[in-house]
Design an enzyme around this catalytic site. Structure first.
Site, PDB file in Angstrom:
ATOM      1  N   ASP A 279     -28.596  33.292  64.422  1.00 52.39           N
ATOM      2  CA  ASP A 279     -27.532  33.793  65.289  1.00 52.39           C
ATOM      3  C   ASP A 279     -27.937  33.461  66.720  1.00 52.39           C
ATOM      4  O   ASP A 279     -28.534  32.414  66.963  1.00 52.39           O
ATOM      5  CB  ASP A 279     -27.314  35.283  65.054  1.00 52.39           C
ATOM      6  N   HIS A 313     -26.328  30.541  67.313  1.00 51.58           N
ATOM      7  CA  HIS A 313     -24.947  30.520  67.801  1.00 51.58           C
ATOM      8  C   HIS A 313     -24.900  30.284  69.303  1.00 51.58           C
ATOM      9  O   HIS A 313     -23.946  29.718  69.809  1.00 51.58           O
ATOM     10  CB  HIS A 313     -24.242  31.836  67.460  1.00 51.58           C
TER      11      HIS A 313
END
Length: 873
Positions: A279, A313
């Site tokens: 992430d 991300h």
């Protein structure tokens, strides 16, 4: 002058603010963050019963016992020696440094009963949940150090399946956090304002614990350790102060596997770290929705430096749990490079969160590639979230400096709200974004977005354009580049030339549309320089019978129509006399020049016939009709003689005697269709239709000829770019290139022909595609804010060749066999920027686009504004 200086000063304000923040605020934060210091007392966990082969519950008790003993002794170092120690949750206490030696691993097991519930936050919401693997609560001076490893033990068998996603091991029938009693219940309890002590979650609720969570601590150090396989977020400092994360290596590709998430913290330094996460690498937070607003604790005074980010991300992220706000964040000297890294700098929030995000600074960041964008600001994150809305977030005072990226989908991607411009004072300076697939994009309303010395794919990014329309911008750019109009097109001395006439006439039309006396003065300076008071034309010789020299008369005639001068009228009469005597082929078509005897060039048709028809109104009615009929006959004969039936295009030229070295012995044709020659012919048809009287009986013949010609041209339009090739009938051939001057001629001719009804509307689609293709491919904004048209073929021609007939017409002609009309010849001629033969037609094409109210500057792909976005003034 004062207004000018004030404008410059206003433009410099963001840069001054940026520089002073690094010199003052950054240094103050760096000096203020205090690292904890510990007594030189050591407590080895093995002395308290911890063993590499020990049971996890016994190791857990032993480690916590060592920590308690250290704490009671006034502090010191709890040492984890070499070996792998399976354990459950560990709780640090004040003044304890947990040192994991090189070769040592703390391996946390998947036994939920070893993780008691403790007060924490989960995705920004206050609750009681399973203890993080390493936890501290309301402690001062705590640390995790050493060259060893802390392994959360999570994988597709342990912890990760609780996220409820197939790719992380979840299967139908297994518990997961999406169950009605788990994450959705926490969201409802928070929305309903239920007290934190009533928000209690156990293993049955599947809310995975963090790897490290320091909650309400002062003086935190995490240094040199390797952190692996976290169940959830890896490092989560919460409501803490004086936090330092240094030299940490994080590798965690699990769900929600953020690397380091300081939340509602004041005074944080993250430096010299490596992130490879599933992430966000670093995500700064300050509470979700009402919980964040109730605490009112922003994350502030944060430094991120000398870090390397790979997968994730986002590299440096703010949000989305950011309701308490965020301010004074400095990121510098970081590297990022992965096709799996989505974004470099990311700010994400929505109208559930609210909050003010301000004073965000990033500099000296080097990116190999990222998947989506170098910077994204998104005020519409998770648009389907069920929550109480109406809390409009604000993002302001964001500064990027010297950020480079070699590959991404977007450079800058801003997604603001449609209702209010709450994204403003965004500054991107000294940045270079290459390999950008879709340039930059803004949606919604934004305030000031400032770009300075920043390029996307080599083209400068602009906060705004100096002119609303490209016709004005390119006209003024040329005037700036060439202050004397008689020296246009790279001339070294004043020159009577068709190239000046074409470009200056487009400038005159720009003046007639928009005004600006400086443009008119520029145009007048040419006729004043090149035409004497007696009407004589400087450098002109009628006996050359050079049709190129007639073309300039078209511009002079336009000047005379709008601003009559006797000397210009005399010059027009002189050029009319040339055409009266111009040598012709047996079929009555003008020779291109005396030294091109018996040759019909597409170029020559454009150079002579439009002027002839435009000025025919000066003649008697009988002579006018004769001129019109002659023009139509020449157009048709030229089309027939130069047509290549196999392509539907026209060859560059035709030799009546078939004795030129470049001509076919049988047909007399040159070898190829040269793009600009085809463009000359198409523009001649359009300009003659402009000049022919509406009631002239043969107008339809010219219109039909125009339709047939454009049908052929459109078939050879490049499908991807919308423009045309230098050698039109050889698309894609090695060495051939997409060329701007012919593309501008085609775009202009189709746009005007459709607008004026010369052809039907089906040509509007290829016309607009061509125009946008030119803007996208050939326009360049220079550092001095001038506009350039690139990829212009400088010149091309045929011969001259020598034959008895040519020598008789032009005794001094010298043969030039290099110009043989071959493919290799056409691609060998120089290519340059801002050739007048392209500038003029592009200005005309822009005027056509602008005729219907189109602000053509908006079509520049490197203007950082999406069609759906608006800039707040």
């Amino acid at each position: 002058m004062k207004k000018y200086l004030l404008k410059i000063a206003f433009m410099l304000l963001p840069l001054i603010s940026y520089a002073s923040a690094w010199d003052t605020d950054y240094k103050q934060i760096d000096g203020a963050v205090k690292r904890p210091v510990f007594p030189e007392k050591t407590f080895v966990i093995s002395k308290y019963g911890a063993k590499p082969d020990g049971r996890p519950d016994k190791n857990q008790k032993a480690i916590n016992k060592a920590i308690e003993a250290c704490h009671k002794a006034g502090g010191g170092v709890v040492t984890v020696p070499a070996g792998t120690y399976r354990t459950g949750a560990i709780r640090l206490l004040s003044n304890v440094n947990l040192k994991v030696d090189e070769g040592a691993t703390l391996l946390f097991v998947f036994q939920p009963e070893l993780y008691p519930i403790v007060p924490t936050r989960w995705e920004g919401l206050d609750c009681w949940n399973l203890s993080p693997c390493v936890y501290a609560f309301q402690a001062d001076n705590v640390a995790i150090t050493g060259k060893g490893t802390i392994d959360g033990g999570a994988d597709n068998e342990n912890w990760w399946p609780w996220c409820g996603k197939d790719r992380f091991g979840w299967k139908e029938g297994m518990p997961r956090q999406q169950g009605d009693h788990a994450r959705p219940r926490l969201l409802r309890l928070a929305e309903d304002g239920v007290e934190m002590d009533e928000r209690r979650f156990t293993a049955d609720d599947c809310l995975r614990p963090q790897l490290i969570n320091f909650n309400q601590c002062d003086g935190v150090l995490i240094e040199d350790v390797t952190l692996l396989r976290s169940p959830f977020w890896v490092i989560h400092p919460l409501l803490s102060k004086n936090v330092t994360v240094s030299g940490v290596h994080i590798s965690n590709d699990g769900p929600n596997g953020d690397g380091c998430d300081p939340e509602s913290c004041d005074g944080v330094v993250i430096e010299n770290c490596f992130f490879n996460t599933g992430d966000d690498c670093i995500a700064i937070k300050s509470g979700r929705n009402n919980d964040g607003r109730l605490w009112g604790r922003p994350s502030e005074n944060i430094i991120i430096r000398n870090c390397r980010m790979e997968n994730g991300h986002g590299g440096v992220v703010i949000g989305s749990e950011i309701s308490g706000g965020c301010r004074n964040v400095f990121a510098e000297n970081c590297t990022m490079d992965s096709p799996n890294l989505d974004r470099v700098i990311r700010i994400k929030t929505n109208t559930c969160r609210g909050g003010v995000i301000e004073n965000i600074y990033a500099r000296n960041i080097e990116v190999g590639q990222c998947k989506e964008s170098v910077m994204r600001i998104n005020l519409d994150y998770e648009p389907r979230e069920i929550c109480c809305r109406g809390y409009v977030p604000t993002v302001r005072n964001v500064y990027l400096d010297n950020v480079t990226c070699n590959k991404s989908r977007y450079g800058i991607l801003l997604n603001s709200l449609d209702s209010v411009a709450n994204v403003y004072n965004i500054n991107v300076n000294n940045c270079r974004f290459d390999g950008v697939a879709e340039h930059n994009k803004i949606t919604g309303k934004v305030g000031e977005v400032n770009f300075a010395n920043t390029t996307v794919n080599g083209k400068p990014c602009l906060s705004s354009t100096p002119y609303r329309n490209l016709s004005q911008w390119l006209t003024k750019s040329e005037m700036q580049r060439v202050p004397q109009s008689c020296l246009l097109d790279f001339s070294k001395k004043p020159k009577w030339s068709y190239v000046m006439g074409i470009e200056l006439e487009s400038m005159l039309d720009t003046y007639l549309r928009y005004g600006d006396d400086s443009i008119l003065d520029y145009c007048k300076s040419y006729t004043d320089t090149m035409i004497g008071a007696d009407g004589s034309i400087r450098g002109y010789n009628l006996a050359d019978y050079n049709l190129d020299n007639v073309r300039t008369g078209h511009f002079v005639a336009a000047m005379h129509e709008n601003f009559p001068e006797e000397k210009n009228l005399i010059a027009i009469r002189t050029l009319q006399q040339q055409l009266d005597k111009q040598p012709r082929t047996k079929e009555g078509v003008y020779w291109h020049k005396a030294m091109y005897a018996y040759q019909v060039w597409l170029d020559g048709i454009f150079m002579g016939l439009p002027f002839r028809v435009k000025t025919a109104h000066m003649l008697s009615a009988k002579k006018q009709k004769a001129v019109y009929d002659d023009a139509v006959d020449q157009l048709k004969k030229t089309y027939e003689r130069t047509l290549d039936a196999s392509t539907g295009l026209n060859r560059h030229a035709w030799d009546e005697n078939r004795d030129m070295f470049w001509s076919n012995d049988t047909t007399g044709l040159s070898q190829h269709c040269w793009g600009r020659a085809q463009g000359w012919y198409v523009m001649a048809l359009v300009e003659i239709l402009d000049a022919l009287p509406e009631d002239y009986g043969r107008r339809g013949e010219v219109a039909d000829l125009l339709t047939r010609t454009l049908d052929g041209v459109v078939k050879w339009q490049d499908k991807d770019s919308g423009v045309w090739w230098q050698v039109m009938d050889q698309p894609g051939r090695e060495g051939n290139y997409l060329e701007s001057t012919c593309s501008a001629m085609m775009a202009y001719s189709m746009l005007k022909s459709v607008r004026k009804g010369y052809v039907d509307g089906r040509f509007m689609v290829p016309a607009r595609k061509a125009y946008h293709g030119i803007v996208d491919r050939f326009l360049k904004v220079n550092p001095d804010m001038t506009l350039s048209l690139t990829d212009c073929c400088a010149v091309a021609g045929l011969g001259p060749g020598v034959s008895p007939a040519v020598s008789k017409a032009a005794p001094k002609v010298k043969e030039n066999r290099r110009r043989d009309g071959s493919f290799d010849y056409y691609i060998s001629e120089p290519v340059r920027d801002n050739d007048a033969k392209g500038v003029g037609p592009f200005v005309w094409a822009s005027l056509e686009m602008e005729h219907n109210g189109c602000a053509t500057a908006d079509h520049l792909n490197d203007i950082i504004r999406a069609k759906s976005g608006t800039l707040r003034k």
